[in-house]
Design an enzyme around this catalytic site. Sequence first.
Site, PDB file in Angstrom:
ATOM      1  N   LYS A  13       0.876  -1.389   0.170  1.00  0.00           N
ATOM      2  CA  LYS A  13      -0.037  -0.011   0.167  1.00  0.00           C
ATOM      3  C   LYS A  13       1.066   1.129   0.110  1.00  0.00           C
ATOM      4  O   LYS A  13       0.762   2.253  -0.763  1.00  0.00           O
ATOM      5  CB  LYS A  13      -0.957  -0.145   1.266  1.00  0.00           C
ATOM      6  CG  LYS A  13      -2.104  -1.103   1.384  1.00  0.00           C
ATOM      7  CD  LYS A  13      -3.009  -1.180   2.377  1.00  0.00           C
ATOM      8  CE  LYS A  13      -1.916  -1.228   3.754  1.00  0.00           C
ATOM      9  NZ  LYS A  13      -1.309  -2.461   4.237  1.00  0.00           N
ATOM     10  N   ARG A  88      -9.811   1.030   8.497  1.00  0.00           N
ATOM     11  CA  ARG A  88      -9.547  -0.472   8.745  1.00  0.00           C
ATOM     12  C   ARG A  88     -10.619  -1.250   9.446  1.00  0.00           C
ATOM     13  O   ARG A  88     -10.317  -2.253   9.828  1.00  0.00           O
ATOM     14  CB  ARG A  88      -8.394  -0.538   9.644  1.00  0.00           C
ATOM     15  CG  ARG A  88      -7.000  -0.581   9.001  1.00  0.00           C
ATOM     16  CD  ARG A  88      -5.856  -0.134   9.935  1.00  0.00           C
ATOM     17  NE  ARG A  88      -4.561  -1.094   9.902  1.00  0.00           N
ATOM     18  CZ  ARG A  88      -3.556  -0.681   9.246  1.00  0.00           C
ATOM     19  NH1 ARG A  88      -3.499   0.508   8.688  1.00  0.00           N
ATOM     20  NH2 ARG A  88      -2.655  -1.441   9.060  1.00  0.00           N
ATOM     21  N   ARG A 127      11.717  -5.724   4.980  1.00  0.00           N
ATOM     22  CA  ARG A 127      11.476  -4.090   4.856  1.00  0.00           C
ATOM     23  C   ARG A 127      12.368  -3.447   5.650  1.00  0.00           C
ATOM     24  O   ARG A 127      12.659  -3.707   6.851  1.00  0.00           O
ATOM     25  CB  ARG A 127       9.958  -3.622   5.152  1.00  0.00           C
ATOM     26  CG  ARG A 127       9.559  -2.239   5.137  1.00  0.00           C
ATOM     27  CD  ARG A 127       8.256  -1.953   5.170  1.00  0.00           C
ATOM     28  NE  ARG A 127       7.728  -2.502   6.274  1.00  0.00           N
ATOM     29  CZ  ARG A 127       6.180  -2.217   6.361  1.00  0.00           C
ATOM     30  NH1 ARG A 127       5.598  -1.789   5.550  1.00  0.00           N
ATOM     31  NH2 ARG A 127       5.899  -2.595   7.398  1.00  0.00           N
ATOM     32  N   ARG A 160      10.957  -1.606  11.404  1.00  0.00           N
ATOM     33  CA  ARG A 160       9.916  -1.183  12.280  1.00  0.00           C
ATOM     34  C   ARG A 160       9.660  -2.380  13.474  1.00  0.00           C
ATOM     35  O   ARG A 160      10.062  -3.479  13.215  1.00  0.00           O
ATOM     36  CB  ARG A 160       8.752  -1.184  11.514  1.00  0.00           C
ATOM     37  CG  ARG A 160       8.305   0.097  10.823  1.00  0.00           C
ATOM     38  CD  ARG A 160       7.346   0.179   9.861  1.00  0.00           C
ATOM     39  NE  ARG A 160       6.077  -0.328  10.288  1.00  0.00           N
ATOM     40  CZ  ARG A 160       5.053  -0.250   9.712  1.00  0.00           C
ATOM     41  NH1 ARG A 160       5.216   0.191   8.471  1.00  0.00           N
ATOM     42  NH2 ARG A 160       3.789  -1.028   9.891  1.00  0.00           N
ATOM     43  N   ARG A 171      -0.818  -8.930  13.110  1.00  0.00           N
ATOM     44  CA  ARG A 171      -1.212  -8.262  12.411  1.00  0.00           C
ATOM     45  C   ARG A 171      -2.248  -8.842  11.160  1.00  0.00           C
ATOM     46  O   ARG A 171      -3.061  -8.280  10.589  1.00  0.00           O
ATOM     47  CB  ARG A 171      -0.178  -7.273  11.731  1.00  0.00           C
ATOM     48  CG  ARG A 171       0.387  -6.103  12.826  1.00  0.00           C
ATOM     49  CD  ARG A 171       1.709  -5.677  12.310  1.00  0.00           C
ATOM     50  NE  ARG A 171       1.629  -5.197  11.097  1.00  0.00           N
ATOM     51  CZ  ARG A 171       2.841  -4.689  10.184  1.00  0.00           C
ATOM     52  NH1 ARG A 171       3.943  -5.069  10.536  1.00  0.00           N
ATOM     53  NH2 ARG A 171       2.743  -4.117   9.102  1.00  0.00           N
TER      54      ARG A 171
HETATM   55  P1  AP5 Z   1       4.689  -1.634   2.009  1.00  0.00           P
HETATM   56  O1  AP5 Z   1       4.597  -0.769   0.710  1.00  0.00           O
HETATM   57  O2  AP5 Z   1       5.557  -0.908   2.904  1.00  0.00           O
HETATM   58  O3  AP5 Z   1       3.483  -2.289   2.509  1.00  0.00           O
HETATM   59  P2  AP5 Z   1       2.267  -1.610   3.241  1.00  0.00           P
HETATM   60  O4  AP5 Z   1       1.080  -2.690   2.560  1.00  0.00           O
HETATM   61  O5  AP5 Z   1       2.017  -0.207   3.305  1.00  0.00           O
HETATM   62  O6  AP5 Z   1       2.879  -2.443   4.655  1.00  0.00           O
HETATM   63  P3  AP5 Z   1       2.241  -2.076   6.108  1.00  0.00           P
HETATM   64  O7  AP5 Z   1       3.188  -2.876   6.856  1.00  0.00           O
HETATM   65  O8  AP5 Z   1       2.939  -0.483   6.166  1.00  0.00           O
HETATM   66  O9  AP5 Z   1       1.055  -1.839   6.274  1.00  0.00           O
HETATM   67  P4  AP5 Z   1       0.275  -2.144   7.334  1.00  0.00           P
HETATM   68  O10 AP5 Z   1      -1.067  -1.633   7.030  1.00  0.00           O
HETATM   69  O11 AP5 Z   1       0.408  -3.023   8.301  1.00  0.00           O
HETATM   70  O12 AP5 Z   1       1.135  -0.995   8.427  1.00  0.00           O
HETATM   71  P5  AP5 Z   1       0.546   0.570   8.785  1.00  0.00           P
HETATM   72  O13 AP5 Z   1       1.803   1.369   8.779  1.00  0.00           O
HETATM   73  O14 AP5 Z   1      -0.460   1.137   7.822  1.00  0.00           O
HETATM   74  O15 AP5 Z   1       5.803  -2.850   1.400  1.00  0.00           O
HETATM   75  C1  AP5 Z   1       6.172  -3.849   2.243  1.00  0.00           C
HETATM   76  C2  AP5 Z   1       7.583  -4.179   1.710  1.00  0.00           C
HETATM   77  O16 AP5 Z   1       7.441  -5.106   0.563  1.00  0.00           O
HETATM   78  C3  AP5 Z   1       8.705  -3.194   1.629  1.00  0.00           C
HETATM   79  O17 AP5 Z   1       9.713  -3.698   1.898  1.00  0.00           O
HETATM   80  C4  AP5 Z   1       8.438  -2.899   0.188  1.00  0.00           C
HETATM   81  O18 AP5 Z   1       9.798  -2.511  -0.358  1.00  0.00           O
HETATM   82  C5  AP5 Z   1       8.296  -4.334  -0.529  1.00  0.00           C
HETATM   83  N1  AP5 Z   1       7.216  -4.206  -1.716  1.00  0.00           N
HETATM   84  C6  AP5 Z   1       6.152  -3.687  -1.978  1.00  0.00           C
HETATM   85  N2  AP5 Z   1       5.770  -3.988  -3.246  1.00  0.00           N
HETATM   86  C7  AP5 Z   1       6.420  -4.949  -3.498  1.00  0.00           C
HETATM   87  C8  AP5 Z   1       6.324  -5.649  -4.941  1.00  0.00           C
HETATM   88  N3  AP5 Z   1       5.334  -5.536  -5.688  1.00  0.00           N
HETATM   89  N4  AP5 Z   1       7.291  -6.759  -4.937  1.00  0.00           N
HETATM   90  C9  AP5 Z   1       8.252  -6.947  -4.044  1.00  0.00           C
HETATM   91  N5  AP5 Z   1       8.325  -6.202  -2.974  1.00  0.00           N
HETATM   92  C10 AP5 Z   1       7.597  -5.194  -2.690  1.00  0.00           C
HETATM   93  O19 AP5 Z   1       0.072   0.455  10.326  1.00  0.00           O
HETATM   94  C11 AP5 Z   1       0.908   0.133  11.326  1.00  0.00           C
HETATM   95  C12 AP5 Z   1       0.226   0.073  12.589  1.00  0.00           C
HETATM   96  O20 AP5 Z   1      -0.503   1.365  12.991  1.00  0.00           O
HETATM   97  C13 AP5 Z   1      -1.019  -0.801  12.671  1.00  0.00           C
HETATM   98  O21 AP5 Z   1      -0.795  -2.299  12.934  1.00  0.00           O
HETATM   99  C14 AP5 Z   1      -1.914  -0.171  13.782  1.00  0.00           C
HETATM  100  O22 AP5 Z   1      -1.500  -0.426  14.880  1.00  0.00           O
HETATM  101  C15 AP5 Z   1      -1.749   1.038  13.564  1.00  0.00           C
HETATM  102  N6  AP5 Z   1      -2.638   1.915  12.607  1.00  0.00           N
HETATM  103  C16 AP5 Z   1      -2.314   2.289  11.327  1.00  0.00           C
HETATM  104  N7  AP5 Z   1      -3.769   2.840  10.593  1.00  0.00           N
HETATM  105  C17 AP5 Z   1      -4.621   2.367  11.744  1.00  0.00           C
HETATM  106  C18 AP5 Z   1      -6.079   2.495  11.435  1.00  0.00           C
HETATM  107  N8  AP5 Z   1      -6.489   3.036  10.476  1.00  0.00           N
HETATM  108  N9  AP5 Z   1      -6.611   2.161  12.428  1.00  0.00           N
HETATM  109  C19 AP5 Z   1      -6.033   1.570  13.571  1.00  0.00           C
HETATM  110  N10 AP5 Z   1      -4.795   1.240  13.712  1.00  0.00           N
HETATM  111  C20 AP5 Z   1      -4.095   1.712  12.810  1.00  0.00           C
END
Ligand code: AP5
Length: 213
Positions: A13, A88, A127, A160, A171
């Site tokens: 994402k 979410r 990552r 992270r 997660r």
């Molecule tokens: P990346 O692009 O970083 O993936 P992502 O989907 O953004 O992953 P996140 O882990 O950031 O998502 P998340 O939803 O768990 O975390 P968030 O920060 O929102 O890609 C991942 C890896 O793959 C990278 O190394 C990249 O280089 C690689 N990659 C990407 N595309 C690729 C491809 N096509 N091929 C090969 N490699 C590739 O949330 C973290 C925490 O915050 C949550 O757990 C929660 O506690 C809190 N939080 C955030 N938002 C909310 C909400 N709305 N409500 C409640 N709690 C929340």
Amino acid sequence: MRLILLGPPGSGKGTQASLLSEKYDIPSISTGDILRQSIEAQEELGLKAKKYMDEGALVPDELVIAMVKSRLIKPDCERGFILDGFPRTVAQAEALDSLLNSLGYSLRAVINIDLKDEVVIERLSGRRMCKRCNRIYHVVYLPPKTTGICDDCGETLYQRDDDKPEAIKKRLQVYMVQTTPLIHYYQEKGKLISINGDREVKVIHEDIVKRLV
Ligand code: AP5
């Protein structure tokens, strides 16, 4: 252009949000990034959110909803935005609907990036992120030019806390129970576009852009 990016943790994402933000010249708003910055700055919101994030649980809806409200009313969102990681839960989606209504905004689409758990685990374990500019890397798939250093700003990269095996497992469970109902929610509204996330970054980006025409 107002978009939501939906998908399991590690589905790409943030990677796709950054490319779409550049392509359409609109801000990408990641609730995860805002929360991590708030932790780093030792703000009240960050202190409340940290314990949930470290263990891979969701931060309570009321905190996240208030945070997104205050971000979407900023002038740079008038031309459009990409929401990465929000909503979410169904409660967050309903709150977003009323906020968009009150602002007179409508959603163009909800992009659902699909990816198997095995691939998620491989991606998250490798990552690395930049603390200063939030650029995302992968030790194998998207490595920086110099190991451990951000290509854009020269800051040291970090892993992270929630990219450790136990938190990744949690997660994925949380995503399955609390977030997958949104697939049906947005399908019913005719907004859902499903994308195969198990391809190269560029190929996925081009597919999304094509589906938005
Ligand atoms: P990346 O692009 O970083 O993936 P992502 O989907 O953004 O992953 P996140 O882990 O950031 O998502 P998340 O939803 O768990 O975390 P968030 O920060 O929102 O890609 C991942 C890896 O793959 C990278 O190394 C990249 O280089 C690689 N990659 C990407 N595309 C690729 C491809 N096509 N091929 C090969 N490699 C590739 O949330 C973290 C925490 O915050 C949550 O757990 C929660 O506690 C809190 N939080 C955030 N938002 C909310 C909400 N709305 N409500 C409640 N709690 C929340």
